[in-house]
Write an enzyme that holds these catalytic residues in place. Structure first.
Site, PDB file in Angstrom:
ATOM      1  N   GLU A  44      29.201  76.634   5.011  1.00 43.93           N
ATOM      2  CA  GLU A  44      29.366  77.299   3.637  1.00 43.93           C
ATOM      3  C   GLU A  44      28.242  76.495   2.606  1.00 43.93           C
ATOM      4  O   GLU A  44      28.369  75.535   2.461  1.00 43.93           O
ATOM      5  CB  GLU A  44      30.605  77.447   2.964  1.00 43.93           C
ATOM      6  CG  GLU A  44      31.271  78.551   2.444  1.00 43.93           C
ATOM      7  CD  GLU A  44      31.059  79.863   3.590  1.00 43.93           C
ATOM      8  OE1 GLU A  44      30.099  80.461   3.637  1.00 43.93           O
ATOM      9  OE2 GLU A  44      32.212  80.024   4.254  1.00 43.93           O
ATOM     10  N   ASP A  47      22.993  77.593   3.674  1.00 46.90           N
ATOM     11  CA  ASP A  47      21.839  78.563   3.973  1.00 46.90           C
ATOM     12  C   ASP A  47      20.653  78.151   3.068  1.00 46.90           C
ATOM     13  O   ASP A  47      19.621  77.859   3.511  1.00 46.90           O
ATOM     14  CB  ASP A  47      22.250  79.864   4.045  1.00 46.90           C
ATOM     15  CG  ASP A  47      22.840  80.535   2.954  1.00 46.90           C
ATOM     16  OD1 ASP A  47      23.256  79.753   1.884  1.00 46.90           O
ATOM     17  OD2 ASP A  47      22.830  81.896   2.924  1.00 46.90           O
ATOM     18  N   SER A 142      30.060  92.665   1.648  1.00 43.73           N
ATOM     19  CA  SER A 142      29.981  94.026   1.225  1.00 43.73           C
ATOM     20  C   SER A 142      28.753  94.413   0.962  1.00 43.73           C
ATOM     21  O   SER A 142      28.087  95.585   1.246  1.00 43.73           O
ATOM     22  CB  SER A 142      31.041  94.525   0.265  1.00 43.73           C
ATOM     23  OG  SER A 142      30.666  93.897  -0.767  1.00 43.73           O
ATOM     24  N   SER A 143      28.011  93.644  -0.088  1.00 40.26           N
ATOM     25  CA  SER A 143      26.720  93.805  -0.442  1.00 40.26           C
ATOM     26  C   SER A 143      25.661  94.039   0.635  1.00 40.26           C
ATOM     27  O   SER A 143      24.781  94.740   0.649  1.00 40.26           O
ATOM     28  CB  SER A 143      26.467  93.233  -1.632  1.00 40.26           C
ATOM     29  OG  SER A 143      26.304  91.746  -1.359  1.00 40.26           O
ATOM     30  N   ASP A 187      24.222  85.889   4.880  1.00 43.10           N
ATOM     31  CA  ASP A 187      25.034  87.518   4.967  1.00 43.10           C
ATOM     32  C   ASP A 187      24.046  88.417   5.278  1.00 43.10           C
ATOM     33  O   ASP A 187      24.569  89.261   6.437  1.00 43.10           O
ATOM     34  CB  ASP A 187      25.413  88.005   3.427  1.00 43.10           C
ATOM     35  CG  ASP A 187      26.037  86.847   2.702  1.00 43.10           C
ATOM     36  OD1 ASP A 187      26.556  85.941   3.436  1.00 43.10           O
ATOM     37  OD2 ASP A 187      26.244  86.987   1.456  1.00 43.10           O
TER      38      ASP A 187
HETATM   39  C1  GLA Z   1      27.381  83.912  -0.343  1.00 43.53           C
HETATM   40  C2  GLA Z   1      25.777  83.969  -0.158  1.00 43.53           C
HETATM   41  C3  GLA Z   1      25.284  83.343   1.267  1.00 43.53           C
HETATM   42  C4  GLA Z   1      25.932  82.013   0.987  1.00 43.53           C
HETATM   43  C5  GLA Z   1      27.274  81.881   1.069  1.00 43.53           C
HETATM   44  C6  GLA Z   1      27.906  80.508   1.011  1.00 43.53           C
HETATM   45  O1  GLA Z   1      27.792  84.504   0.756  1.00 43.53           O
HETATM   46  O2  GLA Z   1      25.324  85.352  -0.238  1.00 43.53           O
HETATM   47  O3  GLA Z   1      23.865  83.317   1.011  1.00 43.53           O
HETATM   48  O4  GLA Z   1      25.324  81.089   0.211  1.00 43.53           O
HETATM   49  O5  GLA Z   1      27.622  82.738  -0.333  1.00 43.53           O
HETATM   50  O6  GLA Z   1      27.854  80.136   2.234  1.00 43.53           O
END
Ligand code: GLA
Length: 403
Positions: A44, A47, A142-143, A187
């Site tokens: 988490e 990225d 969802s997005s 995501d």
């Molecule tokens: C959101 C962002 C991702 C990532 C997560 C945390 O989902 O869209 O790019 O940074 O938070 O891991």
């Protein structure tokens, strides 16, 4: 107690979006495309630090029925909201353009068409009708699901030869530069690249990926998703503040990204020497989360590849503690869901997604998820929190054409 959220059969969902398209446009769509929501098993806020992530796709997904139009308009209908918007291909307005209106749901779809144009692809007018079963604001992407289904539809309809990872990048560009949410690639990569039965291990610097088999039922296990229904958003300040802190720390340390930190203790000392007081302590915590989270992802990948799924549990717990204490992105509902799930017998649990609300995942013995979910609902009632919902998940496929 709150219900387990049942999923509508896939065929029925496809039929509903086909019917919705017909009533919105008076004709049949050229096709229907689907892209999944995701849970992130671990990794988490790594990225955008060029680190490692390990999401898997859900059967909960966005469906987009689409047809080319004769003119240059993009008409988007949401069956979930009962709303429609229309814009011209020459009327795109990214969030930071002069006089741009406030962002609305259809910007996620329209933004993808803008991003395709920006990348030099030739597109035309479209009718798009969407329906999604990914809970909104729950940290389940969802997005990204809507974006990736839109990109898949446009690629097929305009015969654009774009690789899966580049499709994910286009979808992310829409989210960053059109909608205005400064997210990483996690995501959209999950929604595009995941395959059934696998988690996706991705190196966010090289963008190399590996499909890691995740047959939890065969190991007598399941993953429960608990939606705290504390909504969150990445367009607001906290997500951007975490990103900014990571950038600042990288700069202080003279590395391209926190991914490059090899000596954690040395790096923490250097950050402490560079920034004094509470601010320095906070920055130390941020760095420690990102660096240790990257390590945990690598450990989880290695254990999963050996089929040692039960051994993932302590790493999930450690990831949660790190998000709670070091990165400070959890909220009381999320922490209570994790604690209660653990006390009720979950082997390990953590928040998934960007944070400040959303969902918790819990690794459980097969068949235990429902009971654990009910325990969390009881604890929420006692704490006077709103009702959570819950469901078990299996790794599903990424973006594809379904009709
Ligand atoms: C959101 C962002 C991702 C990532 C997560 C945390 O989902 O869209 O790019 O940074 O938070 O891991």
């Amino acid at each position: 107690m709150s219900p387990v959220v049942a999923e509508q059969p896939h065929e029925e969902r496809v039929k509903a979006v086909l019917d919705g398209f017909r009533s919105a446009t008076g004709r049949d769509p050229d096709g229907v495309w689907e892209a999944a929501g995701r849970v992130n098993l671990i990794g988490e806020h790594t990225d955008y630090n060029d680190g490692f992530v390990m999401p898997f796709a859900l059967t909960r997904s966005a469906l987009v029925a689409a047809s080319r139009r004769q003119d240059d308009r993009v008409q988007v209908t949401s069956l979930d909201l009962g709303e429609r918007t229309s814009t011209g291909l020459d009327e795109f307005s990214p969030f930071d353009s002069p006089g741009a209106p406030a962002r609305v749901w259809s910007d996620y779809l329209v933004g993808c068409l803008w991003a395709l144009q920006e990348a030099g692809h030739q597109i035309g007018g479209l009718d798009l009708v969407m329906a999604s079963s990914v809970p909104v604001g729950a940290g389940l992407s969802s997005s990204a699901a809507i974006e990736c289904a839109t990109v898949a539809a446009a690629c097929d309809l305009f015969e654009l030869d774009i690789s899966p990872i580049d499709r994910a990048k286009i979808a992310r560009h829409a989210e960053n530069a059109y909608v205005g949410a400064p997210t990483g690639l996690l995501d959209q990569a999950a929604s595009t690249l995941c395959t059934e039965g696998h988690a996706l291990f991705m190196d966010c610097r090289s963008l190399e990926t590996r499909q890691v088999p995740l047959d939890l039922p065969a190991a007598g296990l399941e993953i429960l998703v608990l939606d705290t229904r504390t909504p969150h958003s990445h367009v607001d300040g906290e997500y951007a503040a975490r990103r900014a802190a990571c950038d600042r720390a990288s700069e202080l340390l003279g590395v391209e990204a926190l991914r490059d930190v090899t000596d954690l203790e040395g790096a923490l000392a250097a950050v402490g020497a560079g920034v004094s007081g509470q601010e320095g302590e906070e920055l130390i915590r941020r760095v420690r989360h990102v660096v240790t989270e990257d390590e945990r992802v690598l450990q989880v990948v290695s254990l999963a590849e050996q089929g040692r799924f039960r051994d993932l549990a302590p790493l999930l717990d450690a990831s949660h503690a790190s998000m709670r204490d070091d990165f400070e992105i959890t909220v009381p509902t999320v922490d209570l869901a994790v604690e209660t799930a653990r006390q009720a017998g979950a082997l390990g649990a953590r928040m998934t997604g960007g944070g400040f609300g959303g969902c918790v995942i819990a690794l459980c013995e097969a068949g235990e998820g429902e009971r654990i979910g009910a325990s969390v609902a009881e604890a929420f009632a006692e704490a006077s929190f709103g009702e959570p919902t819950w469901f078990t998940v299996v790794p599903a496929a990424g973006a594809r054409r379904v009709r």
